[in-house]
Design a protein around this motif. Structure first.
Motif, short mmCIF file in Angstrom:
data_model
loop_
_atom_site.label_atom_id
_atom_site.label_comp_id
_atom_site.label_asym_id
_atom_site.label_seq_id
_atom_site.Cartn_x
_atom_site.Cartn_y
_atom_site.Cartn_z
N UNK A 167 40.29 34.29 39.86
CA UNK A 167 40.26 32.88 40.25
C UNK A 167 40.10 31.92 39.07
N UNK A 168 40.03 32.43 37.86
CA UNK A 168 39.72 31.60 36.69
C UNK A 168 40.73 30.47 36.47
N UNK A 169 41.99 30.67 36.80
CA UNK A 169 43.01 29.64 36.56
C UNK A 169 43.24 28.72 37.75
N UNK A 170 42.47 28.85 38.81
CA UNK A 170 42.63 28.00 39.98
C UNK A 170 42.07 26.61 39.68
N UNK A 171 42.52 25.58 40.43
CA UNK A 171 41.93 24.25 40.26
C UNK A 171 40.41 24.32 40.43
N UNK A 172 39.68 23.59 39.62
CA UNK A 172 38.22 23.75 39.54
C UNK A 172 37.51 23.64 40.88
N UNK A 173 37.77 22.59 41.65
CA UNK A 173 37.07 22.42 42.93
C UNK A 173 37.35 23.55 43.89
N UNK A 174 38.60 24.00 43.94
CA UNK A 174 38.97 25.10 44.82
C UNK A 174 38.32 26.40 44.34
N UNK A 175 38.38 26.64 43.03
CA UNK A 175 37.78 27.86 42.46
C UNK A 175 36.28 27.88 42.72
N UNK A 176 35.60 26.78 42.43
CA UNK A 176 34.15 26.75 42.60
C UNK A 176 33.74 26.91 44.06
N UNK A 177 34.52 26.32 44.97
CA UNK A 177 34.23 26.45 46.40
C UNK A 177 34.42 27.89 46.85
N UNK A 178 35.52 28.53 46.45
CA UNK A 178 35.77 29.92 46.82
C UNK A 178 34.68 30.83 46.27
N UNK A 179 34.30 30.62 45.04
CA UNK A 179 33.23 31.44 44.43
C UNK A 179 31.90 31.21 45.14
N UNK A 180 31.60 29.96 45.46
CA UNK A 180 30.35 29.66 46.18
C UNK A 180 30.32 30.29 47.56
N UNK A 181 31.45 30.26 48.26
CA UNK A 181 31.50 30.85 49.59
C UNK A 181 31.38 32.36 49.53
N UNK A 182 31.90 32.98 48.47
CA UNK A 182 31.84 34.43 48.32
C UNK A 182 30.48 34.91 47.81
N UNK A 183 29.69 34.04 47.23
CA UNK A 183 28.43 34.42 46.58
C UNK A 183 27.52 35.29 47.45
N UNK A 184 27.29 34.97 48.73
CA UNK A 184 26.40 35.83 49.52
C UNK A 184 26.93 37.26 49.69
N UNK A 185 28.21 37.47 49.52
CA UNK A 185 28.74 38.83 49.69
C UNK A 185 28.37 39.72 48.52
N UNK A 186 28.01 39.15 47.37
CA UNK A 186 27.63 39.98 46.23
C UNK A 186 26.16 40.39 46.34
N UNK A 187 25.38 39.72 47.17
CA UNK A 187 23.94 39.94 47.24
C UNK A 187 23.56 41.35 47.66
N UNK A 188 24.41 42.05 48.40
CA UNK A 188 24.05 43.39 48.86
C UNK A 188 24.56 44.46 47.90
N UNK A 189 25.19 44.04 46.81
CA UNK A 189 25.69 44.97 45.80
C UNK A 189 24.94 44.72 44.50
N UNK A 190 24.94 45.68 43.59
CA UNK A 190 24.31 45.41 42.31
C UNK A 190 25.00 44.24 41.63
N UNK A 191 24.25 43.29 41.08
CA UNK A 191 24.87 42.13 40.45
C UNK A 191 25.63 42.54 39.19
N UNK A 192 26.76 41.87 38.96
CA UNK A 192 27.55 42.08 37.77
C UNK A 192 27.62 40.75 37.03
N UNK A 193 27.88 40.83 35.75
CA UNK A 193 28.01 39.61 34.97
C UNK A 193 29.30 38.88 35.35
N UNK A 194 29.23 37.56 35.39
CA UNK A 194 30.42 36.77 35.69
C UNK A 194 30.93 36.12 34.43
#
Length: 194
Positions: A167-194
């Motif tokens: 998602x790095x090359x997506x428009x900023x607002x769209x990228x940040x929103x998608x990443x924010x919405x996906x954030x809770x899905x990473x909580x049940x997995x070991x965290x990785x560096x972004x």
């Protein structure tokens, strides 16, 4: 989806984020963009569903149609309403025997078991809901962007680093929103560096 008072949403004109917040906070930007002839999509950030505003009339009229906060329930003497619903449960006789021997009886034991199961499944359920919400949102706005398919694969594979890279090359607002919405899905997995 009809907006609720405390819903968090994001409004986009094309792939450009124009407002984010509660419905009453984004309505001004949504109405202005719509009145200017822009196509606007608003999404519930918790579910990824599109939110529909009634934009007829002026801004004050549209704001007046939004839901208001629910009044606080009256507190007074007597038992509180628990919202108990009676339904039929079918169990084997040995199950009923075991339940009957539990402190508080069958109903209390069943409530405790259901509450424990809900707590245990809370993390995986929250992760699944976040994945589905992010997927809905991405499908609506990012389906024609570079690396969309890769981002979806990484989302459902639970690969936070791969998702960020896709998602790095997506428009900023769209990228940040998608990443924010996906954030809770990473909580049940070991965290990785972004």
């Amino acid at each position: 989806m009809i907006p609720t008072f405390d819903m968090q949403c994001a409004a986009f004109s094309g792939q450009r984020l124009i407002a984010e917040g509660r419905p009453q906070d984004v309505l001004d930007a949504v109405k202005a963009a719509t009145d200017a002839g822009e196509g606007v999509l608003v999404f519930d950030l918790a579910s990824g569903h599109a939110v529909e505003f009634d934009l007829r009339g002026d801004l004050e009229t549209a704001l007046a149609r939004l839901p208001v906060a629910a009044p606080e329930p009256k507190k007074g003497p007597g038992r509180p309403r628990l919202g108990v619903t009676a339904r039929e449960v079918t169990l084997l006789p040995r199950h009923w025997d075991w339940l009957a021997g539990q402190p508080g009886g069958a109903s209390a034991a069943l409530r405790k078991m259901v509450e424990a199961a809900m707590r245990e499944a809370e993390g995986p359920d929250r992760a699944r809901r976040a994945q589905e919400a992010a997927y809905r949102f991405m499908t609506a706005l990012a389906g024609d962007l570079a690396n969309y398919e890769e981002a979806v694969r990484m989302l459902f594979a639970g690969d936070r680093t791969g998702f960020a890279a896709a998602t790095v090359d997506w428009p900023q607002g769209l990228r940040d929103t998608a990443r924010g919405m996906a954030e809770p899905s990473w909580a049940v997995r070991p965290p990785e560096a972004v």
